[in-house]
Design a protein around this motif. Structure first.
Motif, PDB file in Angstrom:
ATOM      1  N   ILE A 183       0.808  -1.229  -0.203  1.00 18.69           N
ATOM      2  CA  ILE A 183      -0.136   0.079  -0.030  1.00 18.69           C
ATOM      3  C   ILE A 183       0.713   1.296  -0.090  1.00 18.69           C
ATOM      4  O   ILE A 183       0.617   2.259  -0.688  1.00 18.69           O
ATOM      5  N   ASP A 184       1.788   1.300   0.864  1.00 13.58           N
ATOM      6  CA  ASP A 184       2.691   2.478   1.055  1.00 13.58           C
ATOM      7  C   ASP A 184       3.724   2.688  -0.105  1.00 13.58           C
ATOM      8  O   ASP A 184       3.971   3.826  -0.287  1.00 13.58           O
ATOM      9  N   THR A 185       3.932   1.633  -0.974  1.00 10.07           N
ATOM     10  CA  THR A 185       4.730   1.876  -2.165  1.00 10.07           C
ATOM     11  C   THR A 185       3.778   2.283  -3.371  1.00 10.07           C
ATOM     12  O   THR A 185       4.487   2.182  -4.453  1.00 10.07           O
ATOM     13  N   LYS A 186       2.632   2.355  -3.275  1.00  8.61           N
ATOM     14  CA  LYS A 186       1.736   2.700  -4.236  1.00  8.61           C
ATOM     15  C   LYS A 186       1.581   1.718  -5.261  1.00  8.61           C
ATOM     16  O   LYS A 186       1.365   1.752  -6.465  1.00  8.61           O
ATOM     17  N   ALA A 187       1.838   0.296  -4.793  1.00 12.50           N
ATOM     18  CA  ALA A 187       1.643  -0.749  -5.820  1.00 12.50           C
ATOM     19  C   ALA A 187       0.682  -0.744  -6.599  1.00 12.50           C
ATOM     20  O   ALA A 187       0.400  -1.364  -7.563  1.00 12.50           O
ATOM     21  N   ILE A 188      -0.676  -0.166  -5.885  1.00 14.92           N
ATOM     22  CA  ILE A 188      -1.949  -0.300  -6.715  1.00 14.92           C
ATOM     23  C   ILE A 188      -2.490   1.164  -6.830  1.00 14.92           C
ATOM     24  O   ILE A 188      -3.715   1.350  -6.989  1.00 14.92           O
ATOM     25  N   GLY A 189      -1.729   2.055  -6.737  1.00 11.02           N
ATOM     26  CA  GLY A 189      -1.983   3.532  -6.861  1.00 11.02           C
ATOM     27  C   GLY A 189      -2.313   3.970  -5.320  1.00 11.02           C
ATOM     28  O   GLY A 189      -2.133   3.618  -4.360  1.00 11.02           O
ATOM     29  N   GLU A 190      -3.448   4.843  -5.477  1.00 11.89           N
ATOM     30  CA  GLU A 190      -4.282   5.405  -4.257  1.00 11.89           C
ATOM     31  C   GLU A 190      -5.406   4.516  -3.883  1.00 11.89           C
ATOM     32  O   GLU A 190      -6.022   4.062  -4.872  1.00 11.89           O
TER      33      GLU A 190
END
Length: 514
Positions: A183-190
Motif C-alpha cells: 500500500i505504502d509503495t503505491k503498488a496499486i496506486g491510491e
C-alpha cells in the motif's frame, strides 16, 4: 530495486520474487548473526493473567531468551500459577502474586515491562497503576471496555512517559507487514475502497461468545470490541495515521444463538449431554471438547474448561482438603472424566440456545475515512474458516486480494496478477506463531521498543490505539442508534477525541501558518 517502485513490483513474477525481501524488509536467516542478537538488551517482563493470551506472549521468552525473560506473575488461579511457573522456572517465588495490585505495589519494580492479559474489564485499573509505577505496558486488546477508561489509560501512560502497546497483533504479522508495504509503495496506486471480512468460525464463536467469557456485554464487552477491535484497527493502519476515520454506520444482531431458534428435537434440554439433538447439532459441546483432533498443541479449546497441571500439583481431593486454598481455586485436571464433569456442571456444557449470551453473532461496519477512502467490515460467526481474514483493497491502478496467507496483486495497466506469499519472520525463534506470526511479531516489536526506549518502533502510539477504539465504540453506537455517526462529534461528546486530530473539513478551513 530499479525504476519506479510500482513497476518493479508488478512487471513479472521473477522480478517480484527477486525483490520481495527488499520490499518487505524482512531479514533473511543468514543475516541474523549471533552478534546481532546479542547486541540488544534482554528485556524483563512480568505477566498479569496466565490465561491463553498471557501464556502465548510469555512463551516468546522460552523461544527467545536472548531477547526476553519472564520475571514475575500475577494470577488468581492456583492451577494457572502452578502451570505457568513450571514453565518459567526462573521466576523467584516472591515475584508470584495472587493479585496484580500487590505486584504493582512491590518495590523495587520486578521487571522493565508488564503484559496485562487479565479479563477485559480489569485492563484500565491495571495499566494505570503499572504505568504509575514506571512499567512499560503491553496491554491485551481491547484497551478497556469504556471510552472513559481508554482515555484514562492514554493519559496515564503519557504522563508516566512509558512505552505502551495494545495487542493489535494483526499489524505485526508478516502478511500484514507485506500488505502495508504494498500500500505504502503505491503498488496499486491510491486506495479507494477496502472490503475486509473476519470469519470467526461456527464452533469458535459458540465457545467464546455464547458459552465463554465474552458471551455477555455486561460481563465483558460487545462482540465487535471483544473480537474485532483489531480488525477495525488494521483498517485504520491500512489507510494511514494521517487519515483518521470520519464517519461510520453499522448493522448487526444476535440472530441465531437464541431460545426461539432451538431445534424442536432438543426439547427442554439445557445441556448437550442430556439432549436428543446433540449428535446432529453443529454446536455439540461433547464433540468440540472431547475430540482431540479439534484441539491445538496447547489443548485449546478444552484447556479453557480444565487444564493440565504442573508436576506436584495436588489432586482435586487434596485441594479441597487444604483450608488455605479458596474453594473457587479448586480446579479440575485434564482427562475425559473431568471434561465430562465440566460439561455436566459448567458454562461450556450449556445448550447454545439456552445460554445467557447477548452479543451479536454477525455485524457489518461501513467506514469513511477523512481522505474519502471507504471501507466495509463484516464479522460473522457462521463460517468454516477460523479467523482467517479475507481482504480486498481496490486502488486507482490495481487491486490486492488477500486471504491471510497469500496476496494476489493485479496491475490494471499490464493486466498481470502476481501472487505473494510473505515469508515467516526468521528474525526470532518461533516466528510462525498465532495470528499468522502476529503474536510473536507484536512481542518482538514491543521488546525492541522497550530495549531502545522508543515508542516509534511500534509504528503507533497510544493515541492511534485510542482512535481505533473510538471507531469501534462509535460503530456500536451507530448500530444501536441506527444512525450515521460522525467520529469527531462522537469523540468530543464523549470527551475522548485525541488533541491535534483534525478532520479534512477542519484542515480545509484552518488558515495555513506561514
Amino acid at each position: 530495486m530499479s525504476g519506479n517502485g510500482t513497476n518493479a513490483l508488478l512487471v513479472s513474477q521473477a522480478e517480484l520474487e527477486g525483490n520481495l525481501r527488499y520490499v518487505l524488509n524482512v531479514p533473511s536467516v543468514d543475516s541474523l548473526g549471533a552478534a546481532v542478537k546479542a547486541a540488544q538488551k534482554v528485556v524483563s517482563l512480568a505477566v498479569v493473567g496466565a490465561g491463553e493470551r498471557g501464556k502465548i506472549y510469555a512463551h516468546f521468552a522460552l523461544d527467545n531468551p536472548h531477547l526476553l525473560r519472564i520475571t514475575g506473575l500475577a494470577e488468581p488461579s492456583f492451577r494457572r500459577r502452578g502451570l505457568f511457573t513450571a514453565q518459567h522456572t526462573a521466576i523467584p517465588p516472591q515475584h508470584v502474586f495472587h493479585d496484580w495490585r500487590a505486584m504493582a505495589a512491590h518495590r523495587p519494580r520486578i521487571a522493565d515491562a508488564v503484559a496485562i492479559c487479565s479479563l477485559d474489564p480489569t485492563h484500565a485499573d491495571a495499566v494505570v497503576e503499572f504505568a504509575k509505577a514506571g512499567y512499560h505496558v503491553l496491554c491485551e486488546k481491547p484497551m478497556a471496555v469504556t471510552l472513559a477508561d481508554c482515555k484514562r489509560i492514554v493519559e496515564a501512560v503519557e504522563r508516566a512517559g512509558v512505552i505502551f502497546a495494545v495487542c493489535h497483533v494483526l499489524r505485526y504479522s508478516p502478511y500484514n507487514c507485506a500488505l502495508k508495504r504494498l500500500i505504502d509503495t503505491k503498488a496499486i496506486g491510491e486506495i479507494v475502497n477496502i472490503v475486509h471480512v473476519e470469519p470467526v468460525g461456527w464452533w469458535h464463536f459458540a465457545h467464546s461468545y455464547v458459552r465463554g467469557n465474552w458471551a455477555r456485554e455486561d460481563h465483558a464487552t460487545f462482540s465487535l470490541m471483544a473480537k474485532s477491535c483489531h480488525d477495525l484497527d488494521i483498517l485504520c493502519h491500512y489507510v494511514g495515521h494521517d487519515h483518521p476515520p470520519q464517519r461510520v454506520h453499522s448493522f448487526g444482531s444476535l440472530s441465531h444463538f437464541r431460545r426461539d431458534q432451538k431445534p424442536a428435537e432438543a426439547g427442554t434440554a439445557t445441556r448437550c449431554i442430556e439432549c436428543a439433538h446433540e449428535p446432529n447439532c453443529p454446536y455439540s459441546a461433547p464433540r468440540l471438547y472431547l475430540d482431540k483432533s479439534r484441539q491445538d498443541e496447547r489443548g485449546w479449546p478444552a484447556s479453557v474448561l480444565v487444564a493440565r497441571t504442573p508436576p506436584g500439583t495436588p489432586s482435586r481431593e487434596q485441594q479441597l482438603e487444604r483450608p488455605s486454598l479458596p474453594t473457587s481455586e479448586v480446579e479440575l485436571v485434564e482427562d475425559i472424566e473431568s471434561i465430562t464433569t465440566a460439561l455436566e456442571t459448567g458454562n461450556y456444557g450449556r445448550c447454545v440456545y439456552e445460554s445467557d449470551n447477548d452479543v451479536c453473532d454477525h455485524q457489518v461496519v461501513n467506514v469513511e475515512f477523512s481522505n474519502g477512502v471507504t471501507a466495509s467490515f463484516t464479522m460473522v460467526a457462521f463460517t468454516t474458516e477460523i479467523c482467517e481474514r479475507q481482504t480486498r483493497i481496490h486502488g486507482t491502478r490495481g487491486m490486492i486480494v488477500g486471504d491471510s496467507n497469500d496476496l494476489r496483486v493485479t496491475d490494471f495497466a499490464s493486466g498481470k496478477t502476481t501472487t505473494i506469499t510473505p515469508p515467516e519472520d526468521n528474525s526470532v525463534n518461533g516466528g510462525s506463531s498465532g495470528h499468522g506470526g502476529g503474536d510473536y511479531g507484536l512481542v518482538n516489536t514491543f521488546v525492541k521498543a522497550v530495549a531502545n526506549n522508543d515508542q516509534a518502533i511500534l509504528g503507533c502510539d497510544p493515541r492511534d490505539a485510542l482512535m481505533s477504539h473510538i471507531l469501534v465504540f462509535a460503530a456500536e453506537h451507530a448500530r444501536k442508534s441506527k444512525t450515521v455517526v460522525e467520529l469527531a462529534e462522537f469523540g468530543k461528546e464523549m470527551n475522548c477525541w485525541p488533541e491535534g486530530i483534525r478532520t479534512e473539513s477542519e484542515k480545509r478551513t484552518t488558515p495555513r501558518v506561514i
